[in-house]
Design an enzyme around this catalytic site. Structure first.
Site, PDB file in Angstrom:
ATOM      1  N   SER A  96       0.781  -1.116   0.126  1.00 21.62           N
ATOM      2  CA  SER A  96      -0.044   0.174   0.173  1.00 21.62           C
ATOM      3  C   SER A  96       0.874   1.222   0.073  1.00 21.62           C
ATOM      4  O   SER A  96       2.158   1.192  -0.584  1.00 21.62           O
ATOM      5  CB  SER A  96      -1.000  -0.127   1.131  1.00 21.62           C
ATOM      6  OG  SER A  96      -1.989   0.899   0.939  1.00 21.62           O
ATOM      7  N   ASN A  97       0.362   2.422   0.389  1.00 14.98           N
ATOM      8  CA  ASN A  97       1.014   3.681   0.653  1.00 14.98           C
ATOM      9  C   ASN A  97       0.727   4.542   1.484  1.00 14.98           C
ATOM     10  O   ASN A  97      -0.205   4.210   2.163  1.00 14.98           O
ATOM     11  CB  ASN A  97       1.183   4.372  -0.857  1.00 14.98           C
ATOM     12  CG  ASN A  97      -0.297   4.611  -1.369  1.00 14.98           C
ATOM     13  OD1 ASN A  97      -0.901   5.186  -0.670  1.00 14.98           O
ATOM     14  ND2 ASN A  97      -0.687   4.133  -2.308  1.00 14.98           N
ATOM     15  N   CYS A  98       0.987   5.691   1.786  1.00  9.59           N
ATOM     16  CA  CYS A  98       1.041   6.487   2.711  1.00  9.59           C
ATOM     17  C   CYS A  98      -0.297   7.516   2.668  1.00  9.59           C
ATOM     18  O   CYS A  98      -0.422   8.272   3.634  1.00  9.59           O
ATOM     19  CB  CYS A  98       2.206   7.614   3.020  1.00  9.59           C
ATOM     20  SG  CYS A  98       3.773   6.890   3.204  1.00  9.59           S
ATOM     21  N   SER A  99      -1.087   7.264   1.742  1.00 12.10           N
ATOM     22  CA  SER A  99      -2.224   8.104   1.545  1.00 12.10           C
ATOM     23  C   SER A  99      -3.158   7.866   2.685  1.00 12.10           C
ATOM     24  O   SER A  99      -3.500   6.729   3.053  1.00 12.10           O
ATOM     25  CB  SER A  99      -3.070   7.975   0.479  1.00 12.10           C
ATOM     26  OG  SER A  99      -4.224   8.492   0.470  1.00 12.10           O
TER      27      SER A  99
ATOM     28  N   ALA B 169      -4.487   7.673  -4.186  1.00 14.15           N
ATOM     29  CA  ALA B 169      -3.090   6.853  -4.444  1.00 14.15           C
ATOM     30  C   ALA B 169      -3.062   5.737  -4.724  1.00 14.15           C
ATOM     31  O   ALA B 169      -3.301   4.769  -3.927  1.00 14.15           O
ATOM     32  CB  ALA B 169      -2.036   7.165  -3.355  1.00 14.15           C
TER      33      ALA B 169
END
Ligand code: PMT
Length: 209
Positions: A21-24, A88
């Site tokens: 996943s990512n930091c959004s 994102a």
């Protein structure tokens, strides 16, 4: 207007308990949704896994993966006047998803990835007269990459944010953005994400009125 807004990250599972996943956090997309509702518009809000409470008067569709988000976006697209893609979206997903939790001693220390669909490119293929806004999260050459994405993804506007700047990008309540269109570039100072949302909504109103 009816607006489709995407927010947050997508989650691409490796097994039932692990994912890429990512930091959004969804803050940017939720702030735009609040600004749109305050201006009297209807909102379809499609968000990946976030810890925020959606605005009560938005129609909310929670999703997990990029492919889930694509399906929700395609469902709502024919019903809206504009799309704002702040999500994102993970560009890649694991080629295989294990049914059971992987065990350290049996798994290879390599994960094979395959590309996810690009949601904006899929929108471009089927859209009618909707106004399409993308976001560009960059850590360098933000405007150059944003102009390239504007053309490649067939957008009416891209909102560039240099996520390496303090107070901009992921997880914070503020952002520093530039609106990039075929007509030129407009830079804005540090603002709350809600103020950025209001600017985006006014811009779309001016183009669709
Ligand atoms: O959620 P927050 O914590 O508030 O953070 C806000 C934010 C940094 C996530 C937001 O401001 C932002 O920049 N969102 C876009 C993040 C991103 O994925 O940018 P990108 O440059 O990788 O993608 C460009 C555009 O293509 C985006 O509109 C994205 O939604 C879209 N995209 C990307 C990949 C993909 N497979 N399909 C897409 O449609």
């Amino acid at each position: 207007m009816r607006l489709l807004i995407t927010a947050g990250p997508t989650r691409e599972h490796i097994d039932p308990v692990r994912f890429l996943s990512n930091c959004s956090t969804g803050k940017m997309g939720f702030a735009i949704a609040e600004a749109a509702l305050a201006a009297g518009h209807e909102v379809e809000l499609v968000a990946g896994p976030v810890a925020l409470t959606p605005p009560a008067s938005a129609h909310y569709t929670p999703v997990i993966s990029a492919r889930d988000m694509l399906a929700a976006v395609m469902e709502y697209l024919p019903t809206v006047d504009a799309v704002i893609m702040t999500a994102a979206v993970a560009d890649w997903r694991p080629a295989e998803v294990a049914q059971d939790k992987l065990k350290k001693h049996t798994m290879e220390p390599v994960i094979k990835l395959v590309p996810n669909p690009d949601i904006l490119s899929e929108i471009k293929k089927v859209k009618t007269n909707q106004f399409i806004v993308g976001f560009a999260a960059e850590t360098r050459n933000a405007l150059e990459y944003a102009k390239d994405k504007l053309e490649r993804k067939g957008l009416d506007m891209i909102v560039a944010n240099d996520v390496s700047q303090p107070g901009a990008g992921f997880a914070v309540d503020t952002n520093i953005v530039s609106f990039v269109t075929q007509q030129g570039i407009e830079h804005f100072p540090l603002m709350s994400k809600r103020e950025v949302g209001a600017k985006i909504i006014s811009y779309i109103e001016s183009k669709l009125s």
